[in-house]
Scaffold this active site. Structure first.
Site, mmCIF file in Angstrom:
data_model
loop_
_atom_site.group_PDB
_atom_site.id
_atom_site.type_symbol
_atom_site.label_atom_id
_atom_site.label_comp_id
_atom_site.label_asym_id
_atom_site.label_seq_id
_atom_site.Cartn_x
_atom_site.Cartn_y
_atom_site.Cartn_z
ATOM 1 N N ARG A 63 6.927 -100.403 8.434
ATOM 2 C CA ARG A 63 6.385 -99.507 9.456
ATOM 3 C C ARG A 63 6.452 -100.202 10.808
ATOM 4 O O ARG A 63 6.143 -101.395 10.928
ATOM 5 C CB ARG A 63 4.935 -99.130 9.149
ATOM 6 C CG ARG A 63 4.753 -98.128 8.012
ATOM 7 C CD ARG A 63 5.278 -96.723 8.363
ATOM 8 N NE ARG A 63 5.052 -95.753 7.314
ATOM 9 C CZ ARG A 63 5.931 -95.431 6.357
ATOM 10 N NH1 ARG A 63 7.124 -96.024 6.326
ATOM 11 N NH2 ARG A 63 5.642 -94.522 5.456
ATOM 12 N N GLU A 97 8.046 -93.668 16.879
ATOM 13 C CA GLU A 97 9.286 -93.066 16.373
ATOM 14 C C GLU A 97 9.354 -91.627 16.847
ATOM 15 O O GLU A 97 8.373 -90.900 16.667
ATOM 16 C CB GLU A 97 9.309 -93.111 14.837
ATOM 17 C CG GLU A 97 9.510 -94.531 14.343
ATOM 18 C CD GLU A 97 9.588 -94.648 12.827
ATOM 19 O OE1 GLU A 97 9.619 -93.607 12.139
ATOM 20 O OE2 GLU A 97 9.623 -95.768 12.336
ATOM 21 N N HIS A 136 14.928 -94.890 10.819
ATOM 22 C CA HIS A 136 14.040 -94.760 9.646
ATOM 23 C C HIS A 136 14.779 -94.050 8.493
ATOM 24 O O HIS A 136 14.365 -92.992 8.028
ATOM 25 C CB HIS A 136 12.759 -93.994 10.027
ATOM 26 C CG HIS A 136 11.605 -94.298 9.107
ATOM 27 N ND1 HIS A 136 10.290 -94.277 9.521
ATOM 28 C CD2 HIS A 136 11.566 -94.613 7.785
ATOM 29 C CE1 HIS A 136 9.496 -94.577 8.495
ATOM 30 N NE2 HIS A 136 10.251 -94.781 7.440
HETATM 31 C C1 DGY Z 1 8.319 -93.994 2.941
HETATM 32 O O1 DGY Z 1 8.523 -93.312 1.917
HETATM 33 O O2 DGY Z 1 7.214 -94.438 3.226
HETATM 34 C C2 DGY Z 1 9.498 -94.269 3.817
HETATM 35 O O3 DGY Z 1 9.140 -94.877 4.992
HETATM 36 C C3 DGY Z 1 10.306 -93.010 4.066
HETATM 37 O O4 DGY Z 1 10.965 -92.702 2.912
#
Ligand code: DGY
Length: 328
Positions: A239, A268, A287
């Site tokens: 993240r 983002e 992402h």
């Molecule tokens: C998640 O699943 O947390 C990813 O960041 C996106 O697939």
């Protein structure tokens, strides 16, 4: 009566088909997330809500949904967008998609590790912009990945999958997690638990694979970056807010570290005038760590299974754990 549910984006058919078959489904079909006001309006009276990591699920949204809401099914393994405690207080179950994207995310972490250490994106730009005139002994020198030291922050499912791949590169693997993993897992991965500072100081490649929590928010700041080797690269597929973006831009510009490969940013999308985008040694993708057809399909199936179980009042197949202190 078929239960009313809101699905906040077009997910793959593996998930949409069973939801549409069993529910009166309002599916937000735009490419962009529903604006907050629209979300608050559409959620009213729903029994189930299928959200994405771009939707904030908090008291306001739960209040708008009303007392009939039974389940929030997040189409992601991460659930930092969901106030799990607020859901728990209202008796709303929360589900996520663990396991579905582990290997796919580890693949992308490795794509970023290799591309960043070996300056692949820079090389591509060099060729496309007509700068390639000859083979050069000093051209675009990067760092070896084989036999290097890989430091993994967060040895959960994805961190472990990243570590497993390191065996093929004969790497030394260090990790730092809230707590040590089982000794058998350490042995099978060949991974050594070390304090964070030691990991940062010894690693040639640092891969962030931790969840975003109050403890990890801003974990990689200017002080942490200064502990890294000037030849080291940082890869983040977890993240964005785990890394202080401004500090990272300064570190990349000033040669404090050699490069960064980011699948996630804060915010983002990243602003087009963000200093990180002006740095050749920063590779950023939008992402996409879980973005393969098969994996997004599996995530859709899991999210649908959680949603459908929740609206029926059954236990979710993949429930998010209730936060500490939340058990009555
Ligand atoms: C998640 O699943 O947390 C990813 O960041 C996106 O697939």
């Amino acid at each position: 009566m078929r239960p009313r549910v809101l699905v906040t984006r077009l997910i793959p058919d593996e998930g949409l088909d069973p939801i549409r078959a069993a529910c009166d489904a309002d599916v937000w079909a735009d490419d962009l997330p529903p604006p907050r006001a629209e979300l608050l309006r559409r959620v009213v009276g729903c029994r189930g809500l299928l959200t994405l990591l771009t939707d904030r699920v908090d008291d306001e949204l739960l209040e708008a949904a009303g007392p009939g809401l039974r389940v929030v099914s997040n189409y992601a393994v991460g659930y930092d967008n969901v106030d799990v405690m607020a859901c728990h207080r209202r008796g709303v179950a929360v589900g996520n998609t663990p396991g579905a994207l582990t290997e796919t995310t580890a693949d992308l972490a490795w794509a970023l590790i290799l591309a960043t250490a070996r300056r692949v994106a820079e090389g591509d730009r060099y060729v496309r912009t007509g700068q390639w005139r000859t083979w050069g002994p000093r051209l675009l020198l990067g760092s070896d990945v084989h036999r290097a030291t890989l430091g993994i922050i967060g040895l959960g499912r994805i961190g472990a999958a990243v570590a497993r791949r390191a065996a093929g590169f004969a790497m030394t693997v260090l990790y730092h997690s809230r707590s040590r993993v089982a000794p058998e897992l350490e042995t099978s991965l060949g991974a050594t638990h070390v304090p964070l500072d030691e990991l940062l100081e010894r690693s040639d490649i640092v891969s962030i694979n931790a969840a975003l929590t109050p403890e990890t928010r801003g974990l990689i700041d200017a002080v942490a970056l200064a502990r890294m080797k000037p030849t080291a690269v940082l890869v983040n597929t977890a993240r964005g807010p785990i890394v202080d973006g401004r500090a990272l831009a300064d570190a990349l510009r000033d040669g404090v570290i050699a490069g960064a490969g980011l699948d996630v940013t804060d915010p983002e999308p990243i602003a087009v005038d963000d200093p990180l985008l002006r740095l050749p040694n920063c590779l950023i993708v939008p992402h996409i760590a879980s973005a393969t057809r098969a994996t997004r399909g599996r995530m859709a199936e899991m999210a649908a299974a959680n949603l459908l179980a929740g609206v029926r009042g059954e236990p979710l197949p993949s429930p998010v754990p209730i936060p500490p202190g939340g058990h009555s």
